[in-house]
Design an enzyme around this catalytic site. Structure first.
Site: not given
Ligand SMILES: *Cc1c(COP(=O)(O)O)cnc(C)c1O
Length: 359
Positions: A46, A97, A168, A193
């Site tokens: 971990r 998001y 982000d 993504k």
């Molecule tokens: C999908 C997304 C997240 C969350 O990510 P996960 O991998 O689904 O937990 C955070 N920020 C943005 C801009 C996203 O598109």
């Protein structure tokens, strides 16, 4: 990171590999273990894993900082939101998001933090909100409205007020925008993504800069990963690294298609608005006829898959307001298109027949 002579396209391929020596594997092995033989610094599964580190080396170099992999984007988001001191002030976008917005709302609801919501396109409003805040969270471009923030202006405001600036960077990726270079303190990714890029894995990351205050941030986020336990599986980290190798070429192809599709959609009679900031692989459109018409388009598409998430080689689309958690700032008829790596003419032909109602 020391300045590298290599471009990002080369870094993505060349880093995160075992040292070249006879019989060494070319790729980082998937190290499946929960523990390590005592005597070294690793300790427990971990706390550290060599496969995470291979992924982190590449992402950190691309962002110009040091990366930490998490089990998901939300694992990374939660660890960073936890940096807000109890009773502190957190600034978030009006429409970011939905998961991040829900996490901020939960902190507000429990009295854990005071939350200020800002229009990220209004640099003066962001600067005003940053005054007296401990953490300013921006997303740029935002999901799914594709709004763009002035990051250098936000960074200047945060350094005046002493707030930590988090960006982000999921939509732009480090290839189109490097927030640390623009003055941000922390970068967050949903590597699920574009970075992993094949719709087959969930993974997240936090990246901080080098030296000084960044060392303390790295230690704090590392402690939250270890104690919160949102650690990636080694195989997931390996898949994300495999995806990251081709991010530059995937992004170039998909962005060229997104640009062309946005141009054609702007002239389409069934589309009332096209949102495309001129970069990236996501295009949001508003369809004439409200939610029902938008649902019909999503249902009629054949090559495009009606599915949530984005950034895969497979093109997907979805009406975002089908989710009750999506912000009311997002129009009911908004369809978010995630452009993948299929041929642009095939994508257009399918989108056009879907916009005509599947005829
Ligand atoms: C999908 C997304 C997240 C969350 O990510 P996960 O991998 O689904 O937990 C955070 N920020 C943005 C801009 C996203 O598109």
């Amino acid at each position: 990171m020391a300045a590298s002579p290599w471009t990002p396209q080369t870094l993505a391929v060349a880093l995160g590999r075992p040292t070249h020596e006879p019989d060494a594997p070319l790729n980082s092995p998937v190290v499946m273990t929960s523990t390590y033989v005592a005597g070294g610094p690793r300790g427990y599964g971990r706390t550290s894993n060599p496969t995470w580190e291979a992924f982190e080396e590449v992402l950190g170099a691309l962002e110009g900082g040091r990366a930490l992999a998490f089990a998901s984007g939300m694992g990374a988001v939660s660890a960073v939101l936890d940096l807000v001191p109890v009773g502190g002030v957190l600034v978030v976008p009006v429409g970011g998001y939905s998961g991040t917005m829900a996490a901020a709302a939960a902190m507000e609801g429990s009295g854990r933090a005071v939350v200020r919501r800002v229009d990220v396109t209004d640099a003066a409003a962001v600067a005003e909100a940053a005054t007296g805040a401990q953490l300013v969270w921006l997303e740029s471009p935002t999901n799914p409205l594709l709004e763009v923030a002035d990051l250098p202006a936000a960074a200047a405001a945060c350094s005046r007020s002493g707030a930590t600036l988090v960006v982000d960077n999921t939509f732009a990726t480090p290839l189109l925008q490097q927030p640390l270079d623009l003055g941000a303190d922390v970068v967050v990714h949903s590597a699920t993504k574009l970075i992993a890029g094949h719709s087959d894995v969930l993974l997240g990351a936090v990246v901080v800069g080098t030296g000084g205050a960044a060392d303390a941030l790295l230690a704090e986020v590392t402690a939250r990963r270890t104690l919160g336990g949102a650690v990636p599986g080694p195989f997931e980290a390996w898949l994300a690294l495999r995806g990251l190798r081709t991010l530059p070429v995937r992004l170039r192809a998909a962005q060229a298609s997104a640009t062309e599709l946005a141009r054609r959609l702007a002239g389409h009679p069934a589309v009332s608005r096209v949102r495309y900031p001129g970069l990236g692989t996501i295009v949001s459109i508003e369809v004439d006829g409200g939610a029902a018409a938008a649902d019909a388009v999503c249902g009629a598409a054949r090559l495009w898959t009606n599915a949530t998430s984005l950034g895969g080689v497979e093109s997907t689309l979805e009406r975002r307001r089908r989710w009750p958690a999506e912000s009311a700032a997002v129009p009911e008829s908004l369809v978010r298109l995630s452009v993948g790596c299929e041929d642009v003419e095939d994508l257009w032909t399918d989108l056009e027949q879907a916009l005509r109602g599947g005829h």
